[in-house]
Write a protein that holds these residues in place. Structure first.
Motif, short mmCIF file in Angstrom:
data_model
loop_
_atom_site.label_atom_id
_atom_site.label_comp_id
_atom_site.label_asym_id
_atom_site.label_seq_id
_atom_site.Cartn_x
_atom_site.Cartn_y
_atom_site.Cartn_z
N ALA A 1 0.76 -1.27 -0.15
CA ALA A 1 0.07 0.03 -0.09
C ALA A 1 0.98 1.27 -0.17
O ALA A 1 0.32 2.22 -0.62
N SER B 1 2.10 1.63 -3.60
CA SER B 1 0.85 1.98 -4.72
C SER B 1 0.60 3.25 -4.39
O SER B 1 0.10 4.10 -5.17
N GLN B 2 0.81 3.71 -3.06
CA GLN B 2 0.44 5.42 -2.86
C GLN B 2 1.43 6.08 -3.72
O GLN B 2 1.05 7.33 -4.07
N ASN C 1 0.67 6.06 -7.20
CA ASN C 1 -0.85 6.72 -7.32
C ASN C 1 -1.49 5.54 -8.43
O ASN C 1 -2.13 5.77 -9.08
N THR D 1 -3.42 1.29 -7.75
CA THR D 1 -4.23 0.46 -6.64
C THR D 1 -3.03 -0.91 -6.44
O THR D 1 -2.21 -1.15 -7.43
N LYS E 1 -4.01 -3.80 -6.44
CA LYS E 1 -4.24 -4.81 -7.42
C LYS E 1 -3.74 -4.52 -8.86
O LYS E 1 -3.31 -5.41 -9.38
N GLN E 2 -3.57 -3.16 -9.02
CA GLN E 2 -2.69 -2.93 -10.41
C GLN E 2 -1.30 -3.32 -10.35
O GLN E 2 -0.84 -3.88 -11.01
#
Length: 285
Positions: A202, A205-206, A209, A211, A213-214
């Protein structure tokens, strides 16, 4: 901490202050011999071009076999170890990211290309006629000294050199250039810059930018693993680097990698490597 983690070497050139130099491998081997062939980390990029000789080169605990007319890329920050090979002949192309990157699009050569990503095999590449011709031209230009716009000329030679090596790799391995590859490379770059036990999918991913899942979908195409597992593998690699190549104590390594309690660090390592950190350290040394 004032103890040395891993021997590191900055870019120092007797030729110029450009940030690019091509040197005979004999010079590199002689330096390694003087330092007992100790593992070390470079604060710049290196491409080892083998002209003659067969043997192995170690990069991050992986042994990479080489033969005549091959190239071994070593990314900035990777730990490598040379071995004694009197028959070895060739050159080392050394460059700093600052030399190569002058515009935003120049990041493309380091982070969109796969030659410095050893997770996408093969780890050694073919030095064909085009590669050797560009190498010779880089050496010739270097010997001329700093003529008019020599830096830009040599930068373009280096770019073409990287393009040709990447072409040779893509002829041997099917690599599809798409958004998934771009995200995978960005994920690896961010992870390398933020290696820590506490980092999570997470968090990355943040930063990117996107998710989680991506990220996982992108990774499946190139690693057949999850982002969580890739983070764990990278943390374990960093721990191994520190255990084998540093003078830090187990307690100091635990704190260096983000653990609050050295006991938890020991349990974490044993669960994943099936041996205590001290035992791994003794085995490798």
């Amino acid at each position: 901490m004032d103890k040395e983690i891993i021997s590191e070497f900055d870019f120092e050139s007797n030729q110029s202050n450009l940030g690019l130099e091509v040197i005979p491998l004999k010079k590199v081997i002689d330096f390694s011999d003087q330092n007992g062939y100790d593992p070390h980390r470079l604060n710049f990029y290196q491409l080892i071009v083998i002209i003659k000789g067969r043997g192995i080169h170690e990069v991050d605990f992986e042994t990479i076999a080489y033969v005549e007319n091959t190239v071994i890329p070593v990314a900035m920050g990777q730990v490598q170890r040379f071995s004694n090979n009197p028959q070895l002949e060739g050159y080392a192309v050394l460059f700093t990211p600052e030399f190569l990157i002058k515009e935003e699009q120049d990041y493309h050569y380091l982070y969109d290309y796969t030659i410095f990503n050893h997770a996408i095999n093969p780890q050694s590449h073919i030095a064909n006629k085009e590669v050797l011709t560009l190498l010779k031209e880089m050496i010739t230009e270097q010997q001329k000294g700093l003529l008019f716009d020599s830096g830009e000329y040599q930068r373009n030679l280096l770019k073409n050199f990287l393009i040709q090596i990447e072409r040779n790799k893509r002829e041997r391995v099917e690599i599809v250039c798409n958004d998934s590859l771009n995200l995978y490379m960005r994920f690896r770059k961010t992870l390398d810059e933020n290696v820590n036990y506490k980092i999570r999918v997470a968090d990355i991913s943040q930063k990117l930018n996107v998710t989680p899942k991506q990220i996982n979908n992108a990774l499946k195409s190139y690693t057949n693993t999850t982002a969580k597992q890739l983070i764990e593998d990278r943390v374990i690699l960093e721990i191994k680097r520190l255990l084998v190549h540093s003078t830090l104590t187990i307690k100091e390594i635990a704190y260096e990698i983000g653990f609050d309690d050295p006991t938890n660090f020991t349990k974490y390592f044993k669960t994943r490597v099936n041996m205590l950190p001290t035992d791994y350290q003794k085995q490798r040394q």
